[in-house]
Design a protein around this motif. Structure first.
Motif, mmCIF file in Angstrom:
data_model
loop_
_atom_site.group_PDB
_atom_site.id
_atom_site.type_symbol
_atom_site.label_atom_id
_atom_site.label_comp_id
_atom_site.label_asym_id
_atom_site.label_seq_id
_atom_site.Cartn_x
_atom_site.Cartn_y
_atom_site.Cartn_z
ATOM 1 N N LEU A 202 39.250 18.540 -79.398
ATOM 2 C CA LEU A 202 40.385 19.327 -79.867
ATOM 3 C C LEU A 202 41.537 18.436 -80.316
ATOM 4 O O LEU A 202 42.221 18.732 -81.309
ATOM 5 N N ALA A 203 41.759 17.327 -79.596
ATOM 6 C CA ALA A 203 42.843 16.416 -79.967
ATOM 7 C C ALA A 203 42.563 15.763 -81.317
ATOM 8 O O ALA A 203 43.432 15.719 -82.198
ATOM 9 N N ALA A 204 41.347 15.244 -81.484
ATOM 10 C CA ALA A 204 41.006 14.582 -82.748
ATOM 11 C C ALA A 204 41.045 15.559 -83.915
ATOM 12 O O ALA A 204 41.646 15.289 -84.961
ATOM 13 N N ILE A 205 40.415 16.706 -83.739
ATOM 14 C CA ILE A 205 40.398 17.707 -84.802
ATOM 15 C C ILE A 205 41.819 18.208 -85.077
ATOM 16 O O ILE A 205 42.202 18.452 -86.229
ATOM 17 N N GLY A 206 42.611 18.352 -84.019
ATOM 18 C CA GLY A 206 43.988 18.813 -84.183
ATOM 19 C C GLY A 206 44.811 17.890 -85.048
ATOM 20 O O GLY A 206 45.583 18.343 -85.913
ATOM 21 N N PHE A 207 44.688 16.569 -84.840
ATOM 22 C CA PHE A 207 45.414 15.616 -85.680
ATOM 23 C C PHE A 207 44.993 15.742 -87.140
ATOM 24 O O PHE A 207 45.838 15.715 -88.054
ATOM 25 N N ASN A 208 43.698 15.873 -87.356
ATOM 26 C CA ASN A 208 43.198 15.958 -88.735
ATOM 27 C C ASN A 208 43.653 17.244 -89.415
ATOM 28 O O ASN A 208 44.118 17.228 -90.565
ATOM 29 N N VAL A 209 43.514 18.345 -88.706
ATOM 30 C CA VAL A 209 43.921 19.632 -89.263
ATOM 31 C C VAL A 209 45.436 19.662 -89.488
ATOM 32 O O VAL A 209 45.913 20.206 -90.497
ATOM 33 N N GLY A 210 46.176 19.058 -88.576
ATOM 34 C CA GLY A 210 47.632 19.028 -88.723
ATOM 35 C C GLY A 210 48.072 18.325 -89.987
ATOM 36 O O GLY A 210 48.970 18.802 -90.703
ATOM 37 N N GLN A 211 47.444 17.195 -90.287
ATOM 38 C CA GLN A 211 47.807 16.479 -91.512
ATOM 39 C C GLN A 211 47.413 17.271 -92.752
ATOM 40 O O GLN A 211 48.163 17.322 -93.734
ATOM 41 N N ALA A 212 46.235 17.891 -92.710
ATOM 42 C CA ALA A 212 45.802 18.707 -93.851
ATOM 43 C C ALA A 212 46.749 19.881 -94.057
ATOM 44 O O ALA A 212 47.084 20.227 -95.201
ATOM 45 N N TYR A 213 47.196 20.485 -92.960
ATOM 46 C CA TYR A 213 48.114 21.611 -93.082
ATOM 47 C C TYR A 213 49.459 21.160 -93.648
ATOM 48 O O TYR A 213 50.085 21.881 -94.439
ATOM 49 N N ASP A 214 49.920 19.980 -93.239
ATOM 50 C CA ASP A 214 51.175 19.460 -93.795
ATOM 51 C C ASP A 214 51.052 19.298 -95.310
ATOM 52 O O ASP A 214 51.997 19.592 -96.056
ATOM 53 N N ALA B 191 38.688 22.830 -96.108
ATOM 54 C CA ALA B 191 38.965 24.253 -96.325
ATOM 55 C C ALA B 191 40.463 24.477 -96.517
ATOM 56 O O ALA B 191 40.881 25.259 -97.382
ATOM 57 N N ILE B 192 41.279 23.792 -95.717
ATOM 58 C CA ILE B 192 42.735 23.921 -95.846
ATOM 59 C C ILE B 192 43.205 23.341 -97.179
ATOM 60 O O ILE B 192 43.991 23.965 -97.907
ATOM 61 N N LEU B 193 42.717 22.143 -97.518
ATOM 62 C CA LEU B 193 43.093 21.526 -98.796
ATOM 63 C C LEU B 193 42.582 22.343 -99.975
ATOM 64 O O LEU B 193 43.188 22.352 -101.058
ATOM 65 N N GLY B 194 41.457 23.027 -99.752
ATOM 66 C CA GLY B 194 40.903 23.858 -100.816
ATOM 67 C C GLY B 194 41.822 24.996 -101.215
ATOM 68 O O GLY B 194 41.729 25.510 -102.341
ATOM 69 N N LEU B 195 42.719 25.399 -100.318
ATOM 70 C CA LEU B 195 43.695 26.436 -100.655
ATOM 71 C C LEU B 195 44.660 25.969 -101.737
ATOM 72 O O LEU B 195 45.331 26.784 -102.374
ATOM 73 N N TYR C 120 49.108 20.978 -97.272
ATOM 74 C CA TYR C 120 49.113 22.335 -97.836
ATOM 75 C C TYR C 120 50.521 22.928 -97.835
ATOM 76 O O TYR C 120 50.984 23.500 -98.833
ATOM 77 N N HIS C 121 51.216 22.776 -96.726
ATOM 78 C CA HIS C 121 52.506 23.438 -96.556
ATOM 79 C C HIS C 121 53.576 22.850 -97.479
ATOM 80 O O HIS C 121 54.416 23.595 -98.024
ATOM 81 N N TYR C 122 53.554 21.521 -97.642
ATOM 82 C CA TYR C 122 54.597 20.869 -98.432
ATOM 83 C C TYR C 122 54.148 20.558 -99.855
ATOM 84 O O TYR C 122 54.758 19.752 -100.538
ATOM 85 N N TRP C 123 53.074 21.203 -100.269
ATOM 86 C CA TRP C 123 52.566 20.966 -101.626
ATOM 87 C C TRP C 123 53.596 21.412 -102.659
ATOM 88 O O TRP C 123 54.141 22.511 -102.566
ATOM 89 N N ASN C 124 53.827 20.556 -103.635
ATOM 90 C CA ASN C 124 54.781 20.856 -104.695
ATOM 91 C C ASN C 124 54.077 21.613 -105.806
ATOM 92 O O ASN C 124 53.193 21.080 -106.465
ATOM 93 N N GLU C 125 54.472 22.859 -106.014
ATOM 94 C CA GLU C 125 53.832 23.678 -107.028
ATOM 95 C C GLU C 125 54.132 23.190 -108.444
ATOM 96 O O GLU C 125 53.391 23.467 -109.383
ATOM 97 N N GLN C 126 55.217 22.468 -108.598
ATOM 98 C CA GLN C 126 55.566 21.970 -109.928
ATOM 99 C C GLN C 126 54.574 20.896 -110.366
ATOM 100 O O GLN C 126 54.297 19.942 -109.631
ATOM 101 N N ASN C 127 54.020 21.053 -111.525
ATOM 102 C CA ASN C 127 53.009 20.129 -112.060
ATOM 103 C C ASN C 127 51.816 20.020 -111.115
ATOM 104 O O ASN C 127 51.226 18.940 -110.951
ATOM 105 N N ALA C 128 51.472 21.145 -110.476
ATOM 106 C CA ALA C 128 50.398 21.130 -109.483
ATOM 107 C C ALA C 128 49.068 20.729 -110.094
ATOM 108 O O ALA C 128 48.246 20.082 -109.452
#
Length: 269
Positions: free
Chosen positions: A32-44, A143-147, A46-54
């Motif tokens: 859970l710790a290892a997967i959590g770190f990986n998923v957390g970075q992927a979510y960041d 899957a998260i990055l695929g969004l 996704y969350h801070y993705w700049n839509e401009q010139n996407a």
């Protein structure tokens, strides 16, 4: 020792591995710790993705191989290496600390066979464990990055190598921990020594001089970093190949096996 007797040793070591009630929790928390770190970075991402010139940014993101590096982050690798190292060290040093190893060697005087069974069970369990964690990390992060349309498939250049490198980090670190545990015979001391060898030693060597670069390349965590490299990684004065990194993995695992077998055969209980 015949094959039947060795199978009995394998079965005995399997029971020892899961006899502690804490064992499943250790694996679960580590995963859970290892997967959590990986998923957390992927979510960041996704969350801070700049839509401009996407559109152009997404193409560059995938082209540069960043989704592949997101499969297993540096933080996740440190947690993973430390936990699997500790599991391997305790598998041997714990028996010496409690004195249970005397009972084991009295029942089975063939010490190398006992050690071979311990190594086989631990390496097998860790290989499956590492594969599960690496595959789950790959599937969830992509899957998260695929969004954001920047996820990649397993056949993307470098993706399978990243998954394999991260999966095999578990058995390599565990076997190294077992080798150190066989030498030092104390769980705490073995874990500290393992941390120095696996996690701290890479910071002692730089890429500026040939001898230092060679020593750095010969370390397991440096090999993992090489296998996770992405195309735009700045060039270094003394580069090395992914083949060399795989050889480092194999050399450390085989060296630890040889060390454990030699030490247990030559030293008293």
């Amino acid at each position: 020792m015949n094959a039947v007797r060795f199978c009995d040793l394998i079965a005995a070591e399997w029971l020892k591995t899961w006899s502690l009630r804490s064992a499943p929790w250790v694996y679960l928390v580590t995963a859970l710790a290892a997967i959590g770190f990986n998923v957390g970075q992927a979510y960041d991402t996704y969350h801070y993705w700049n839509e401009q010139n996407a559109g152009s940014h997404a193409r560059e993101f995938v082209r540069d191989g960043i989704p592949v590096q997101s499969v297993f982050t540096d933080d996740a690798s440190i947690v993973f290496a430390l936990a699997t190292l500790a599991i391997g060290a305790v598998a041997i040093a714990g028996e010496y600390s409690t004195g249970q190893i005397r009972t084991t060697f009295t029942a089975v005087p063939a010490r190398r066979s006992v050690m071979a069974a311990k190594l086989a069970v631990t390496a097998g369990v860790m290989t499956v464990f590492g594969a599960v964690v690496a595959l789950v990390s790959f599937c969830t992060t992509q899957a998260i990055l695929g969004l954001r349309d920047v996820g990649v498939s397993i056949d993307h250049p470098g993706a399978l190598r990243a998954v394999l490198a991260s999966a095999l980090l578990a058995p390599v670190c565990a076997v190294v921990g077992m080798g150190i545990g066989a030498v030092l015979r104390h769980a705490g001391t073995s874990i500290v020594a393992g941390v120095v060898v696996l996690l701290l030693a890479p910071f002692l060597f730089s890429e500026d001089h040939h001898w230092s670069a060679v020593l750095n390349h010969a370390l397991p965590m440096s090999a993992w970093h090489r296998l996770m490299e992405i195309p735009f990684t700045p060039p270094v004065p003394y580069p090395w190949t992914s083949t060399g990194a795989w050889i480092v993995y194999a050399a450390w695992a085989l060296g630890a096996v040889a060390l454990a077998g030699t030490v247990v055969h030559r030293r008293d209980q």
